[in-house]
Design a protein around this motif. Structure first.
Motif, mmCIF file in Angstrom:
data_model
loop_
_atom_site.group_PDB
_atom_site.id
_atom_site.type_symbol
_atom_site.label_atom_id
_atom_site.label_comp_id
_atom_site.label_asym_id
_atom_site.label_seq_id
_atom_site.Cartn_x
_atom_site.Cartn_y
_atom_site.Cartn_z
ATOM 1 N N GLY A 24 -32.322 -65.249 -32.978
ATOM 2 C CA GLY A 24 -31.342 -65.457 -31.935
ATOM 3 C C GLY A 24 -31.941 -66.195 -30.753
ATOM 4 O O GLY A 24 -33.112 -66.591 -30.766
ATOM 5 N N LEU A 25 -31.144 -66.369 -29.717
ATOM 6 C CA LEU A 25 -31.614 -67.084 -28.535
ATOM 7 C C LEU A 25 -32.609 -66.244 -27.743
ATOM 8 O O LEU A 25 -33.697 -66.707 -27.382
ATOM 9 C CB LEU A 25 -30.423 -67.468 -27.650
ATOM 10 N N LEU A 54 -31.916 -76.279 -26.342
ATOM 11 C CA LEU A 54 -32.347 -76.504 -27.725
ATOM 12 C C LEU A 54 -31.459 -75.723 -28.695
ATOM 13 O O LEU A 54 -31.041 -76.246 -29.733
ATOM 14 C CB LEU A 54 -33.805 -76.086 -27.884
ATOM 15 N N PHE A 55 -31.149 -74.470 -28.345
ATOM 16 C CA PHE A 55 -30.241 -73.670 -29.180
ATOM 17 C C PHE A 55 -28.882 -74.358 -29.301
ATOM 18 O O PHE A 55 -28.320 -74.470 -30.400
ATOM 19 C CB PHE A 55 -30.067 -72.278 -28.569
ATOM 20 N N ALA A 56 -28.350 -74.830 -28.175
ATOM 21 C CA ALA A 56 -27.052 -75.509 -28.182
ATOM 22 C C ALA A 56 -27.100 -76.772 -29.034
ATOM 23 O O ALA A 56 -26.149 -77.077 -29.769
ATOM 24 C CB ALA A 56 -26.628 -75.852 -26.758
ATOM 25 N N ALA A 57 -28.210 -77.509 -28.953
ATOM 26 C CA ALA A 57 -28.345 -78.739 -29.735
ATOM 27 C C ALA A 57 -28.397 -78.444 -31.223
ATOM 28 O O ALA A 57 -27.802 -79.158 -32.036
ATOM 29 C CB ALA A 57 -29.600 -79.496 -29.306
ATOM 30 N N ARG A 96 -25.580 -67.420 -39.257
ATOM 31 C CA ARG A 96 -26.473 -66.643 -38.408
ATOM 32 C C ARG A 96 -26.478 -67.182 -36.987
ATOM 33 O O ARG A 96 -26.455 -66.417 -36.011
ATOM 34 C CB ARG A 96 -27.886 -66.673 -38.995
ATOM 35 N N LEU A 97 -26.507 -68.497 -36.852
ATOM 36 C CA LEU A 97 -26.496 -69.103 -35.518
ATOM 37 C C LEU A 97 -25.195 -68.790 -34.784
ATOM 38 O O LEU A 97 -25.199 -68.483 -33.586
ATOM 39 C CB LEU A 97 -26.674 -70.614 -35.635
ATOM 40 N N LEU A 98 -24.076 -68.842 -35.494
ATOM 41 C CA LEU A 98 -22.787 -68.538 -34.874
ATOM 42 C C LEU A 98 -22.700 -67.074 -34.452
ATOM 43 O O LEU A 98 -22.131 -66.753 -33.399
ATOM 44 C CB LEU A 98 -21.651 -68.886 -35.834
ATOM 45 N N GLU A 104 -24.806 -63.444 -27.869
ATOM 46 C CA GLU A 104 -25.665 -63.725 -26.716
ATOM 47 C C GLU A 104 -25.116 -64.713 -25.696
ATOM 48 O O GLU A 104 -25.491 -64.659 -24.529
ATOM 49 C CB GLU A 104 -27.029 -64.230 -27.213
ATOM 50 N N VAL A 105 -24.262 -65.622 -26.131
ATOM 51 C CA VAL A 105 -23.784 -66.627 -25.166
ATOM 52 C C VAL A 105 -22.273 -66.768 -25.186
ATOM 53 O O VAL A 105 -21.723 -67.740 -24.695
ATOM 54 C CB VAL A 105 -24.441 -68.012 -25.419
#
Length: 204
Positions: A24-25, A54-57, A96-98, A104-105
């Motif tokens: 995660g972030l 970087l996470f957003a990218a 997983r990223l979603l 977290e965001v």
């Protein structure tokens, strides 16, 4: 050997994708990303600005990747859904990223969310213009296509968000067996959801 900036950015991106998918972030560490990318931390901040950016990218690129690799064709919704299902199975990092993003965001409306909204608007209009919901009054078609798209994406994503639960519900011995069953079911459900009532089809 000359320094290759693009290759360094690619290595950072690949390492960051793995790191964010696993941790995660909040749990991701720039040190680990740099080590696994065979790069230095300064390069990460130079190219991406911050861990959050970087996470957003990474997430933006992955969403663009699935959008470019598998889109929902109005005249072949079920087949398209099968292709998207397969893409998610081959790229488990996106779910997983979603999920990490949601944990977290979530709630932050930024430029990336606006880009995502614009992309989904295009998909919705593509469905409407392709005749997926032409059996409805014109003023209802956009909302119906939005609901259809959201429902279909939910049918796909749930299987990869909670594979253990799917395995248990279906009483299968492995995730692979459960996903094979779920793919067939999701494709068939998508086919039925997208089908216009026979009596309302043009020419009837």
């Amino acid at each position: 050997m000359a320094y290759d900036a693009e290759d360094t950015k690619r290595r950072i991106f690949d390492a960051a994708t793995t790191e964010f998918a696993l941790h995660g972030l909040a749990g991701a560490r720039v040190d680990r990303i740099a080590t696994n990318a065979c790069a230095n931390k300064q390069a990460i901040y130079l190219y991406y600005g911050s861990k959050e950016k970087l996470f957003a990218a990474v997430l933006r690129a992955k969403l663009q990747e699935v959008g470019g690799s598998a889109s929902i064709a109005p005249d072949a919704v079920a087949e398209s859904v099968g292709q998207i299902f397969d893409w998610y199975q081959e790229h488990p990092e996106l779910i997983r990223l979603l999920l990490w993003e949601s944990l977290e965001v979530s709630g932050i409306c930024d430029e990336s969310e606006q880009e995502r909204r614009d992309g989904f608007r295009q998909k919705v209009h593509h469905l409407v213009e392709g005749g997926v919901v032409t059996h409805l009054p014109e003023e209802e078609r956009i909302r119906a296509a939005q609901d259809l798209l959201c429902t279909i994406m939910g049918l796909i994503a749930w299987n990869f968000a909670v594979p253990g639960m799917c395995r248990a519900i279906l009483d299968e011995e492995s995730d692979r067996a459960a996903l094979a069953r779920r793919r067939d079911t999701v494709v068939e459900v998508a086919r039925r959801l997208a089908a216009s009532p026979a009596g309302d089809r043009p020419g009837r």
